[in-house]
Design a protein around this motif. Structure first.
Motif, PDB file in Angstrom:
ATOM      1  N   PHE A  25       0.808  -1.215   0.000  1.00  0.00           N
ATOM      2  CA  PHE A  25       0.000   0.000   0.000  1.00  0.00           C
ATOM      3  C   PHE A  25       0.848   1.276   0.000  1.00  0.00           C
ATOM      4  N   TYR A  26       1.746   1.410   0.957  1.00  0.00           N
ATOM      5  CA  TYR A  26       2.498   2.660   1.098  1.00  0.00           C
ATOM      6  C   TYR A  26       3.443   2.909  -0.065  1.00  0.00           C
ATOM      7  N   SER A  27       4.091   1.859  -0.561  1.00  0.00           N
ATOM      8  CA  SER A  27       4.982   2.019  -1.715  1.00  0.00           C
ATOM      9  C   SER A  27       4.208   2.500  -2.932  1.00  0.00           C
ATOM     10  N   LEU A  28       3.061   1.913  -3.141  1.00  0.00           N
ATOM     11  CA  LEU A  28       2.243   2.299  -4.290  1.00  0.00           C
ATOM     12  C   LEU A  28       1.665   3.697  -4.104  1.00  0.00           C
ATOM     13  N   TRP A  29       1.245   4.014  -2.882  1.00  0.00           N
ATOM     14  CA  TRP A  29       0.656   5.331  -2.622  1.00  0.00           C
ATOM     15  C   TRP A  29       1.652   6.452  -2.918  1.00  0.00           C
ATOM     16  N   VAL A  30       2.911   6.324  -2.490  1.00  0.00           N
ATOM     17  CA  VAL A  30       3.871   7.401  -2.743  1.00  0.00           C
ATOM     18  C   VAL A  30       4.179   7.522  -4.233  1.00  0.00           C
ATOM     19  N   LYS A  31       4.106   6.404  -4.960  1.00  0.00           N
ATOM     20  CA  LYS A  31       4.287   6.481  -6.419  1.00  0.00           C
ATOM     21  C   LYS A  31       3.106   7.208  -7.061  1.00  0.00           C
ATOM     22  N   LYS A  32       1.897   6.921  -6.600  1.00  0.00           N
ATOM     23  CA  LYS A  32       0.713   7.613  -7.126  1.00  0.00           C
ATOM     24  C   LYS A  32       0.805   9.118  -6.838  1.00  0.00           C
ATOM     25  N   GLU A  33       1.262   9.471  -5.632  1.00  0.00           N
ATOM     26  CA  GLU A  33       1.434  10.889  -5.294  1.00  0.00           C
ATOM     27  C   GLU A  33       2.467  11.543  -6.216  1.00  0.00           C
ATOM     28  N   ALA A  34       3.586  10.862  -6.420  1.00  0.00           N
ATOM     29  CA  ALA A  34       4.650  11.402  -7.273  1.00  0.00           C
ATOM     30  C   ALA A  34       4.161  11.579  -8.708  1.00  0.00           C
ATOM     31  N   TYR A  35       3.424  10.602  -9.200  1.00  0.00           N
ATOM     32  CA  TYR A  35       2.902  10.695 -10.566  1.00  0.00           C
ATOM     33  C   TYR A  35       1.883  11.833 -10.685  1.00  0.00           C
ATOM     34  N   GLY A  36       1.041  11.978  -9.684  1.00  0.00           N
ATOM     35  CA  GLY A  36       0.072  13.074  -9.689  1.00  0.00           C
ATOM     36  C   GLY A  36       0.742  14.435  -9.697  1.00  0.00           C
ATOM     37  N   LYS A  37       1.865  14.551  -9.027  1.00  0.00           N
ATOM     38  CA  LYS A  37       2.625  15.803  -9.042  1.00  0.00           C
ATOM     39  C   LYS A  37       3.294  16.028 -10.392  1.00  0.00           C
ATOM     40  N   LEU A  38       3.811  14.946 -10.982  1.00  0.00           N
ATOM     41  CA  LEU A  38       4.443  15.048 -12.302  1.00  0.00           C
ATOM     42  C   LEU A  38       3.453  15.555 -13.343  1.00  0.00           C
ATOM     43  N   THR A  39       2.247  15.006 -13.332  1.00  0.00           N
ATOM     44  CA  THR A  39       1.253  15.382 -14.333  1.00  0.00           C
ATOM     45  C   THR A  39       0.529  16.676 -13.994  1.00  0.00           C
ATOM     46  N   GLY A  40       0.575  17.074 -12.713  1.00  0.00           N
ATOM     47  CA  GLY A  40      -0.149  18.256 -12.277  1.00  0.00           C
ATOM     48  C   GLY A  40      -1.621  17.974 -12.010  1.00  0.00           C
ATOM     49  N   GLU A  41      -2.024  16.697 -12.123  1.00  0.00           N
ATOM     50  CA  GLU A  41      -3.424  16.328 -11.920  1.00  0.00           C
ATOM     51  C   GLU A  41      -3.753  15.999 -10.473  1.00  0.00           C
ATOM     52  N   GLY A  42      -2.746  15.739  -9.675  1.00  0.00           N
ATOM     53  CA  GLY A  42      -2.982  15.357  -8.291  1.00  0.00           C
ATOM     54  C   GLY A  42      -3.233  13.870  -8.160  1.00  0.00           C
ATOM     55  N   VAL A  43      -3.187  13.402  -6.944  1.00  0.00           N
ATOM     56  CA  VAL A  43      -3.265  11.972  -6.680  1.00  0.00           C
ATOM     57  C   VAL A  43      -4.666  11.403  -6.926  1.00  0.00           C
ATOM     58  N   PHE A  44      -5.707  12.165  -6.680  1.00  0.00           N
ATOM     59  CA  PHE A  44      -7.046  11.607  -6.782  1.00  0.00           C
ATOM     60  C   PHE A  44      -7.543  11.445  -8.218  1.00  0.00           C
ATOM     61  N   LYS A  45      -6.884  12.073  -9.179  1.00  0.00           N
ATOM     62  CA  LYS A  45      -7.202  11.835 -10.594  1.00  0.00           C
ATOM     63  C   LYS A  45      -6.702  10.462 -11.035  1.00  0.00           C
ATOM     64  N   GLN A  46      -5.891   9.822 -10.200  1.00  0.00           N
ATOM     65  CA  GLN A  46      -5.335   8.509 -10.527  1.00  0.00           C
ATOM     66  C   GLN A  46      -6.233   7.363 -10.075  1.00  0.00           C
TER      67      GLN A  46
END
Length: 85
Positions: free
Chosen positions: A19-40
């Motif tokens: 869970f935690y490993s995947l969550w921080v990747k989702k957060e990082a990706y959301g920041k990269l795209t500018g869409e945020g984590v919940f768009k994922q």
């Protein structure tokens, strides 16, 4: 946060991941795209994104354990970390 409730956030192919490993990747990706984590929500992470684990560097700086990951387009090397005081 209720971890069981949050597993609905992940794509079916990610359900057995840590869970935690995947969550921080989702957060990082959301920041990269500018869409945020919940768009994922419900989406798998794209295979052409590189995730660089900076947990050791951030934990050493902070003096306690942290999970830290940055997402970059594939092919970018690990960044140089500089701390300014």
């Amino acid at each position: 946060a209720d971890i069981l409730a949050m597993t609905d956030f992940f794509h079916e192919s990610e359900k057995d991941c840590d869970f935690y490993s995947l969550w921080v990747k989702k957060e990082a990706y959301g920041k990269l795209t500018g869409e945020g984590v919940f768009k994922q929500k419900g989406k798998a992470l794209p295979p052409d994104i590189a995730f660089t684990d900076l947990s050791a560097e951030v934990s050493a700086f902070a003096g306690k354990a942290f999970s830290a990951v940055i997402a970059t387009p594939e092919g970018i090397e690990k960044p140089e970390i500089r701390v300014f005081e």
